[in-house]
Design an enzyme around this catalytic site. Structure first.
Site, mmCIF file in Angstrom:
data_model
loop_
_atom_site.group_PDB
_atom_site.id
_atom_site.type_symbol
_atom_site.label_atom_id
_atom_site.label_comp_id
_atom_site.label_asym_id
_atom_site.label_seq_id
_atom_site.Cartn_x
_atom_site.Cartn_y
_atom_site.Cartn_z
ATOM 1 C CG ASP A 52 -2.150 -0.834 0.965
ATOM 2 O OD1 ASP A 52 -2.135 -1.668 0.028
ATOM 3 O OD2 ASP A 52 -3.155 -0.519 1.917
ATOM 4 C CG ASP A 53 0.281 4.152 1.773
ATOM 5 O OD1 ASP A 53 -0.823 3.896 1.548
ATOM 6 O OD2 ASP A 53 0.572 4.032 2.968
ATOM 7 C CG HIS A 103 -4.545 2.806 -1.057
ATOM 8 N ND1 HIS A 103 -5.217 2.322 -0.154
ATOM 9 C CD2 HIS A 103 -3.424 3.224 -0.100
ATOM 10 C CE1 HIS A 103 -4.756 2.138 0.971
ATOM 11 N NE2 HIS A 103 -3.858 2.758 1.148
ATOM 12 C CG HIS A 107 -3.647 7.112 2.389
ATOM 13 N ND1 HIS A 107 -3.926 7.004 3.824
ATOM 14 C CD2 HIS A 107 -3.343 5.778 1.856
ATOM 15 C CE1 HIS A 107 -3.699 5.929 4.114
ATOM 16 N NE2 HIS A 107 -3.293 5.080 3.210
ATOM 17 C CE1 TYR A 144 -4.425 6.011 7.877
ATOM 18 C CE2 TYR A 144 -6.137 7.021 6.630
ATOM 19 C CZ TYR A 144 -4.614 6.949 7.114
ATOM 20 O OH TYR A 144 -4.053 8.207 6.990
ATOM 21 C CG HIS A 199 2.066 0.009 4.791
ATOM 22 N ND1 HIS A 199 1.443 -0.924 5.621
ATOM 23 C CD2 HIS A 199 1.108 0.865 4.334
ATOM 24 C CE1 HIS A 199 0.288 -0.529 5.452
ATOM 25 N NE2 HIS A 199 -0.067 0.601 4.637
HETATM 26 ZN ZN LIG Z 1 -2.573 3.249 2.865
#
Ligand SMILES: [Zn+2]
Length: 238
Positions: A52-53, A103, A107, A144, A199
């Site tokens: 993620d991210d 995503h 965020h 999240y 992550h």
């Molecule tokens: Zn995230």
């Protein structure tokens, strides 16, 4: 009933409702409408790695190099904003044959937000992924893992599938503290059809990056084959 008791009862109901909605908003495997996938049923030992991210300039190359070295595909749930800032990094992920997912743009926690806000976060990010040349189906992962009413409704209305995870080693500080404990947690808890969340794009996740080779080797030794989330979904049994 006395006035005090009545007030107390009303307050209790309000508190329980808020607690219930909070838990619902963070559930990994339930939402009120539309499809939410945290793991799939499969007869084969298939498993999906998800990141993620990002993308980020600093860590995309090293993560891609590790995946290439072990010949493993992954799914990167990226933010539209970072794809917009680092389009070349996003293109590298794409060129290496990995899956990209939405995503959100910036965020945010996508609860108590307007339909227009949620639509913009999702549509702008899809547009950013299309702009760098991504042509496959775009899965969505809520920031999240948070959703309540409007987000699931919008995803269902627009035919999108939401993907969470069932393995999240970074959630517990005593697991996240070292590459070894992260890898052990993943290998111990993996099941056929699992979706692993890590992550790896920011400096703060050095231990997660270091855990990657052990996770990949450990799961391969247990007979697992790594696939993208879309391939995992395609191979599920009911
Ligand atoms: Zn995230």
């Amino acid at each position: 009933m006395s006035v005090v008791k009545k007030i107390f009862s009303v307050l209790l109901v309000i508190i329980l409702t808020i607690v219930g909605l909070w838990q619902l908003s963070g559930s990994r495997n339930y939402q009120i409408v539309g499809e939410l996938i945290s793991r799939v049923n499969t007869h084969e030992r298939l498993i999906a790695l998800t990141f993620d991210d990002g993308p980020t300039k600093k860590h995309t190359d090293s993560v891609l190099a590790m995946l290439a070295e072990h010949d493993v595909p992954a799914t990167f749930f990226v933010t539209g904003k970072e794809v917009d800032i680092f389009p070349d990094e996003a293109r590298k992920i794409l060129a290496a044959g990995h899956q990209l997912g939405n995503h959100s743009w910036s965020h945010p926690r996508m609860v108590l937000k307007s339909p227009a806000f949620i639509a913009e976060e999702i549509e702008k990010t899809d547009a950013a992924l299309r702009a760098i040349g991504y042509q496959e189906n775009i899965l969505f992962r809520p920031p999240y893992g948070k959703k309540l009413f409007v987000l699931p409704w919008y995803l269902q209305k627009t035919g999108r599938t939401s993907v969470t995870w069932d393995i999240e080693p970074e959630t517990w500080p005593d697991v996240a503290k070292s590459a070894q404990t992260i890898a052990e947690h993943v290998i111990e808890n993996a099941k056929p059809g699992s979706i692993i969340l890590l992550h790896v794009m920011y400096d703060s996740r050095e231990e997660s990056r270091k855990a990657l080779p052990s996770i990949i080797n450990g799961l391969k030794e247990q007979g697992y084959t790594f696939v993208t989330v879309s391939d995992l979904i395609e191979n599920r049994t009911q």
